[in-house]
Design an enzyme around this catalytic site. Sequence first.
Site, PDB file in Angstrom:
ATOM      1  N   ASP A  24       0.843  -1.172  -0.181  1.00  0.00           N
ATOM      2  CA  ASP A  24      -0.062  -0.144   0.051  1.00  0.00           C
ATOM      3  C   ASP A  24       0.879   1.197   0.087  1.00  0.00           C
ATOM      4  OD1 ASP A  24      -2.035   1.868   0.482  1.00  0.00           O
ATOM      5  OD2 ASP A  24      -2.734   1.072   2.391  1.00  0.00           O
ATOM      6  N   ARG A  55      -9.365 -13.288   6.599  1.00  0.00           N
ATOM      7  CA  ARG A  55      -8.369 -13.971   5.860  1.00  0.00           C
ATOM      8  C   ARG A  55      -8.654 -15.087   5.157  1.00  0.00           C
ATOM      9  NH1 ARG A  55      -4.059 -10.765   7.731  1.00  0.00           N
ATOM     10  NH2 ARG A  55      -4.135 -10.162   9.989  1.00  0.00           N
TER      11      ARG A  55
HETATM   12  P1  IMP Z   1       1.892  -0.418   3.832  1.00  0.00           P
HETATM   13  O1  IMP Z   1       3.007  -0.648   4.998  1.00  0.00           O
HETATM   14  O2  IMP Z   1       1.108   0.750   3.787  1.00  0.00           O
HETATM   15  O3  IMP Z   1       2.418  -0.604   2.464  1.00  0.00           O
HETATM   16  O4  IMP Z   1       0.942  -1.428   4.111  1.00  0.00           O
HETATM   17  C1  IMP Z   1       1.192  -2.812   3.958  1.00  0.00           C
HETATM   18  C2  IMP Z   1       0.227  -3.832   5.150  1.00  0.00           C
HETATM   19  O5  IMP Z   1      -1.116  -2.973   5.419  1.00  0.00           O
HETATM   20  C3  IMP Z   1      -0.129  -5.040   4.127  1.00  0.00           C
HETATM   21  O6  IMP Z   1       0.837  -5.993   4.494  1.00  0.00           O
HETATM   22  C4  IMP Z   1      -1.350  -5.296   4.759  1.00  0.00           C
HETATM   23  O7  IMP Z   1      -1.444  -6.147   5.771  1.00  0.00           O
HETATM   24  C5  IMP Z   1      -1.913  -3.976   5.069  1.00  0.00           C
HETATM   25  N1  IMP Z   1      -2.886  -3.722   4.101  1.00  0.00           N
HETATM   26  C6  IMP Z   1      -2.757  -2.658   2.958  1.00  0.00           C
HETATM   27  N2  IMP Z   1      -3.811  -2.595   2.297  1.00  0.00           N
HETATM   28  C7  IMP Z   1      -4.725  -3.317   2.794  1.00  0.00           C
HETATM   29  C8  IMP Z   1      -6.174  -3.666   2.511  1.00  0.00           C
HETATM   30  O8  IMP Z   1      -6.484  -2.803   1.318  1.00  0.00           O
HETATM   31  N3  IMP Z   1      -6.812  -4.452   2.876  1.00  0.00           N
HETATM   32  C9  IMP Z   1      -6.058  -5.237   3.993  1.00  0.00           C
HETATM   33  N4  IMP Z   1      -4.735  -4.920   4.340  1.00  0.00           N
HETATM   34  C10 IMP Z   1      -4.284  -3.972   3.852  1.00  0.00           C
END
Ligand code: IMP
Length: 178
Positions: free
Chosen positions: A106, A168
């Site tokens: 994300d 999940r």
């Molecule tokens: P980041 O650090 O913002 O890249 O987020 C990464 C983590 O956030 C992922 O490994 C997921 O666990 C969680 N995440 C990000 N987007 C989503 C989503 O749309 N649904 C569920 N979990 C998400």
Amino acid sequence: MTQINIKNKNFELFISNNEISSIVHSMAKNINEAGIKDPLFIAILNGSFLFAADIMREITIPNATISFVKLSSYSGTQTTGKVNELIGLNTEIKDRNIIILEDIIDTGITLEKIIKSFEKKNVADIKVATLLFKPTAYTKDIPIDFIGRSISDDFVIGYGLDYDEIGRNLPHIYKLKN
Ligand code: IMP
Ligand code: MG
């Protein structure tokens, strides 16, 4: 089921299990053909448990191994911006060719943290494979080597991904309805 409700939020079918299988299949093919020697796959729990299990069955690279770490930055449907420590790495990673397995990238905050922690341990190389990627939310410039599918900046659940730990186990991926 084309629509489900979790904690008063509605989610609609987004990527079916059949589509997921073909995405995972083509990712495995790309990884198998990338010429990575004796790779150590590191799956980031909890979200990548199904993705890791499915893709590893299609990896044909000699001497491929897998290990699991846990790290989480999410509570509810919004990123907290805080990332916990990496736990559970019980494998020697020095001089190894690492392939990180992520369910979704994300903002990239989690990925950056993981990569920094691996780099301290003198690994030979780090590649990143993620099932889902949100390009418009991504804030880092770390290249992502293997992307299953790029999606819009929507909240998704299923196939490892959760909403407050629920969902999940869903075989399909669902997207939050606005
Ligand atoms: P980041 O650090 O913002 O890249 O987020 C990464 C983590 O956030 C992922 O490994 C997921 O666990 C969680 N995440 C990000 N987007 C989503 C989503 O749309 N649904 C569920 N979990 C998400
Ligand atoms: Mg995760």
